[in-house]
Design a protein around this motif. Structure first.
Motif, PDB file in Angstrom:
ATOM      1  N   SER A  11       0.826  -1.210   0.000  1.00 47.92           N
ATOM      2  CA  SER A  11       0.000   0.000   0.000  1.00 47.92           C
ATOM      3  C   SER A  11       0.857   1.255   0.000  1.00 47.92           C
ATOM      4  O   SER A  11       0.339   2.361  -0.205  1.00 47.92           O
ATOM      5  CB  SER A  11      -0.937   0.010   1.207  1.00 47.92           C
ATOM      6  OG  SER A  11      -0.211  -0.068   2.419  1.00 47.92           O
ATOM      7  N   GLN A  12       2.169   1.111   0.225  1.00 47.24           N
ATOM      8  CA  GLN A  12       3.076   2.252   0.150  1.00 47.24           C
ATOM      9  C   GLN A  12       4.493   1.751  -0.020  1.00 47.24           C
ATOM     10  O   GLN A  12       4.807   0.610   0.328  1.00 47.24           O
ATOM     11  CB  GLN A  12       2.981   3.116   1.410  1.00 47.24           C
ATOM     12  CG  GLN A  12       3.250   2.389   2.706  1.00 47.24           C
ATOM     13  CD  GLN A  12       3.177   3.304   3.911  1.00 47.24           C
ATOM     14  OE1 GLN A  12       4.023   4.180   4.095  1.00 47.24           O
ATOM     15  NE2 GLN A  12       2.150   3.128   4.726  1.00 47.24           N
ATOM     16  N   ASP A  13       5.338   2.596  -0.583  1.00 42.12           N
ATOM     17  CA  ASP A  13       6.741   2.244  -0.793  1.00 42.12           C
ATOM     18  C   ASP A  13       7.553   3.533  -0.822  1.00 42.12           C
ATOM     19  O   ASP A  13       7.276   4.416  -1.624  1.00 42.12           O
ATOM     20  CB  ASP A  13       6.918   1.470  -2.097  1.00 42.12           C
ATOM     21  CG  ASP A  13       8.280   0.799  -2.211  1.00 42.12           C
ATOM     22  OD1 ASP A  13       9.253   1.331  -1.649  1.00 42.12           O
ATOM     23  OD2 ASP A  13       8.381  -0.243  -2.883  1.00 42.12           O
ATOM     24  N   HIS A  14       8.532   3.624   0.063  1.00 40.43           N
ATOM     25  CA  HIS A  14       9.364   4.820   0.139  1.00 40.43           C
ATOM     26  C   HIS A  14      10.777   4.551  -0.371  1.00 40.43           C
ATOM     27  O   HIS A  14      11.698   5.322  -0.097  1.00 40.43           O
ATOM     28  CB  HIS A  14       9.393   5.339   1.576  1.00 40.43           C
ATOM     29  CG  HIS A  14       8.039   5.722   2.080  1.00 40.43           C
ATOM     30  ND1 HIS A  14       7.503   6.970   1.903  1.00 40.43           N
ATOM     31  CD2 HIS A  14       7.085   4.991   2.717  1.00 40.43           C
ATOM     32  CE1 HIS A  14       6.286   7.012   2.428  1.00 40.43           C
ATOM     33  NE2 HIS A  14       6.013   5.817   2.927  1.00 40.43           N
ATOM     34  N   SER A  15      10.939   3.462  -1.126  1.00 42.64           N
ATOM     35  CA  SER A  15      12.241   3.142  -1.697  1.00 42.64           C
ATOM     36  C   SER A  15      12.676   4.235  -2.668  1.00 42.64           C
ATOM     37  O   SER A  15      11.853   4.824  -3.370  1.00 42.64           O
ATOM     38  CB  SER A  15      12.188   1.810  -2.434  1.00 42.64           C
ATOM     39  OG  SER A  15      11.722   0.771  -1.606  1.00 42.64           O
ATOM     40  N   ARG A  16      13.979   4.484  -2.703  1.00 44.04           N
ATOM     41  CA  ARG A  16      14.493   5.437  -3.680  1.00 44.04           C
ATOM     42  C   ARG A  16      14.499   4.797  -5.058  1.00 44.04           C
ATOM     43  O   ARG A  16      14.730   3.600  -5.210  1.00 44.04           O
ATOM     44  CB  ARG A  16      15.899   5.902  -3.288  1.00 44.04           C
ATOM     45  CG  ARG A  16      15.896   6.782  -2.047  1.00 44.04           C
ATOM     46  CD  ARG A  16      17.244   7.449  -1.848  1.00 44.04           C
ATOM     47  NE  ARG A  16      18.280   6.504  -1.461  1.00 44.04           N
ATOM     48  CZ  ARG A  16      18.527   6.116  -0.219  1.00 44.04           C
ATOM     49  NH1 ARG A  16      17.760   6.570   0.769  1.00 44.04           N
ATOM     50  NH2 ARG A  16      19.489   5.273   0.056  1.00 44.04           N
ATOM     51  N   THR A  17      14.271   5.600  -6.083  1.00 45.26           N
ATOM     52  CA  THR A  17      14.169   5.083  -7.448  1.00 45.26           C
ATOM     53  C   THR A  17      15.518   4.930  -8.121  1.00 45.26           C
ATOM     54  O   THR A  17      15.642   4.224  -9.117  1.00 45.26           O
ATOM     55  CB  THR A  17      13.289   6.005  -8.303  1.00 45.26           C
ATOM     56  OG1 THR A  17      13.818   7.344  -8.247  1.00 45.26           O
ATOM     57  CG2 THR A  17      11.855   6.007  -7.800  1.00 45.26           C
ATOM     58  N   THR A  18      16.555   5.592  -7.598  1.00 45.03           N
ATOM     59  CA  THR A  18      17.892   5.477  -8.176  1.00 45.03           C
ATOM     60  C   THR A  18      18.798   4.756  -7.187  1.00 45.03           C
ATOM     61  O   THR A  18      18.685   4.946  -5.973  1.00 45.03           O
ATOM     62  CB  THR A  18      18.484   6.864  -8.491  1.00 45.03           C
ATOM     63  OG1 THR A  18      18.470   7.668  -7.307  1.00 45.03           O
ATOM     64  CG2 THR A  18      17.664   7.550  -9.583  1.00 45.03           C
ATOM     65  N   PRO A  19      19.710   3.914  -7.670  1.00 46.70           N
ATOM     66  CA  PRO A  19      20.593   3.155  -6.775  1.00 46.70           C
ATOM     67  C   PRO A  19      21.478   4.080  -5.951  1.00 46.70           C
ATOM     68  O   PRO A  19      21.825   5.181  -6.363  1.00 46.70           O
ATOM     69  CB  PRO A  19      21.434   2.306  -7.735  1.00 46.70           C
ATOM     70  CG  PRO A  19      20.659   2.280  -9.018  1.00 46.70           C
ATOM     71  CD  PRO A  19      19.942   3.596  -9.079  1.00 46.70           C
ATOM     72  N   THR A  20      21.834   3.629  -4.758  1.00 45.45           N
ATOM     73  CA  THR A  20      22.765   4.354  -3.913  1.00 45.45           C
ATOM     74  C   THR A  20      24.108   3.640  -3.940  1.00 45.45           C
ATOM     75  O   THR A  20      24.210   2.492  -4.380  1.00 45.45           O
ATOM     76  CB  THR A  20      22.255   4.411  -2.462  1.00 45.45           C
ATOM     77  OG1 THR A  20      22.237   3.082  -1.925  1.00 45.45           O
ATOM     78  CG2 THR A  20      20.852   4.992  -2.411  1.00 45.45           C
ATOM     79  N   ARG A  21      25.137   4.326  -3.449  1.00 45.12           N
ATOM     80  CA  ARG A  21      26.475   3.723  -3.487  1.00 45.12           C
ATOM     81  C   ARG A  21      26.587   2.512  -2.565  1.00 45.12           C
ATOM     82  O   ARG A  21      27.494   1.697  -2.715  1.00 45.12           O
ATOM     83  CB  ARG A  21      27.525   4.768  -3.109  1.00 45.12           C
ATOM     84  CG  ARG A  21      27.423   5.278  -1.683  1.00 45.12           C
ATOM     85  CD  ARG A  21      28.472   6.342  -1.414  1.00 45.12           C
ATOM     86  NE  ARG A  21      28.391   6.841  -0.035  1.00 45.12           N
ATOM     87  CZ  ARG A  21      29.180   7.775   0.445  1.00 45.12           C
ATOM     88  NH1 ARG A  21      30.101   8.326  -0.325  1.00 45.12           N
ATOM     89  NH2 ARG A  21      29.054   8.180   1.691  1.00 45.12           N
ATOM     90  N   ASN A  22      25.688   2.404  -1.604  1.00 46.65           N
ATOM     91  CA  ASN A  22      25.731   1.251  -0.699  1.00 46.65           C
ATOM     92  C   ASN A  22      24.505   0.360  -0.859  1.00 46.65           C
ATOM     93  O   ASN A  22      24.014  -0.231   0.083  1.00 46.65           O
ATOM     94  CB  ASN A  22      25.879   1.707   0.756  1.00 46.65           C
ATOM     95  CG  ASN A  22      24.808   2.702   1.187  1.00 46.65           C
ATOM     96  OD1 ASN A  22      23.878   2.971   0.422  1.00 46.65           O
ATOM     97  ND2 ASN A  22      24.917   3.236   2.391  1.00 46.65           N
TER      98      ASN A  22
END
Length: 406
Positions: free
Chosen positions: A366-377
């Motif tokens: 019902s929700q997702d706060h994941s970032r859309t671009t990869p992070t360095r870690n």
């Protein structure tokens, strides 16, 4: 509307708790969805902050309400709570208002100065710190938490020990990859003067995408149970593993699903959910801004009234072990598409495997706060994810902070 059930005048403590309490024993409060990591099994799919986060003043009002209700302590998490610019202010505010704080962190901001503050008389024994670590080695931990996260956690533990902080916690989510490291985890805890805390992997948030690969195998459940029985009171579990009671003797604790009865969750925007592991619209009880404050949500929510009603046990009621395991974890069942009155997906008597093999529909997030671009870690596990992000929140999780280091 479900009628409020009258609590029985006698019976065991567990029977009393099943009918709910006037205030939760403890609650989880996710201050922010912002996080510097992107753990593959994150139950709240954290990464980006929600621009609707409660303000500092609104958070203070929540703490005031918890003090009035005489809530013993609050588990603060996220996301990474220390990323919020006002985190340390809110920690101090809670301590000054006699609300104990247990906060979970990956350790990114626990430098020597902050560690010294936590160990100082200013915190007055009202603060407990849990450092998240999901592998006793960097290879296992960083697989799910991201490169460098193992070293960050150990640095934080060392800083706390050097500052004289007493009894930090090492918080471990048990996975297929780390069940064989239980003795090593205990040795790490002993090394840093900490207490080991083991919790169960739930198939919620991003954990739903990797649960099939990460959750312990049936034979590992037995290994975990035997290890916990051997280590008795020396290891904390937070009642994560009451489904293991069907092996025989119950583990220390209530051995009860406390959702909406003795625990709940407040999210960064003030929504109140029945369970910290069930951040989903189906378990949303209300919002403390719109519904007259946290106390009103806790005491009058129709969802909570339903959860506090006598439970029939459903298909599990005929099992001779039902009185021990109480049917297992509500969140684990829901997020694997099993009925709430059916067996736990990790039922140690094997009924969960049969249920998983049948027809079921896994609920959409019902929700997702994941970032859309990869992070360095970014952890390598995230390459296995198939569920696309659905949140349109794009604010920087590090807003208000200068970069640390190069």
């Amino acid at each position: 509307m479900t009628a409020v059930q009258e609590r029985p005048s006698g019976g065991s403590l567990v029977q009393q708790f099943e009918y709910g309490l006037d205030a939760p024993i403890c609650l989880t409060w996710e201050l922010t969805y912002a996080c510097n990591l992107a753990c593959a099994h994150c139950l709240s799919s954290s990464g980006k902050r929600d621009p609707r986060e409660l303000s500092t003043e609104q958070c203070e009002a929540v703490i005031d309400a918890l003090q009035r209700m005489q809530v013993f302590y609050v588990n603060i998490g996220g996301g990474e709570p220390t990323i919020r610019p006002d985190f340390w202010h809110l920690l101090e505010y809670a301590v000054n208002h006699n609300v104990g704080v247990k906060f979970s962190t990956n350790g990114v901001r626990l430098d020597p100065e902050r560690a010294a503050y936590l160990a100082s008389p200013a915190c007055g024994g009202y603060v407990d710190v849990q450092i998240s670590l999901d592998g006793a080695t960097a290879e296992v931990n960083d697989y799910v938490r991201g490169p460098g996260s193992y070293d960050t956690a150990l640095t934080a533990l060392q800083n706390l020990q050097d500052a004289g902080f007493q009894d930090a916690k090492i918080s471990v989510v048990c996975t297929r990859q780390n069940i064989g490291q239980l003795d090593e985890f205990k040795a790490l805890a002993d090394k840093y003067g900490a207490t080991l805390r083991l919790t169960r992997l739930r198939p919620s948030g991003r954990g739903a995408d990797v649960w099939d690969e990460l959750h312990p195998l049936p034979e590992q459940q037995r290994v975990l149970y035997d290890w916990l029985m051997a280590h008795g009171e020396g290891v904390l579990t937070g009642d994560s593993f009451f489904h293991l009671a069907a092996f025989g003797e119950s583990l220390p604790g209530l051995n009860l699903c406390g959702a909406g009865r003795v625990v709940c969750l407040i999210d960064p925007v003030g929504d109140v959910y029945a369970c910290p592991f069930a951040i989903h619209d189906n378990f949303l009880a209300g919002n403390l801004l719109a519904d007259g404050g946290f106390q009103q949500v806790w005491q009058t929510s129709e969802l909570f009234a339903d959860l506090r009603s006598p439970q029939t046990g459903g298909a599990c009621a005929k099992c001779s072990f039902y009185d021990s395991c109480r049917g297992g974890c509500m969140a684990a069942k829901f997020f694997t598409g099993l009925p709430l009155d059916g067996p736990d997906p990790e039922c140690v008597q094997g009924y969960g495997e049969t249920a998983l093999a049948g027809d079921r529909t896994v609920p959409a997030a019902s929700q997702d706060h994941s970032r859309t671009t990869p992070t360095r870690n970014q952890p390598v596990m995230l390459k296995l994810m198939t569920r696309p992000p659905v949140s349109d929140c794009a604010e920087s999780p590090l807003a208000g902070f200068e970069p640390i280091g190069g």
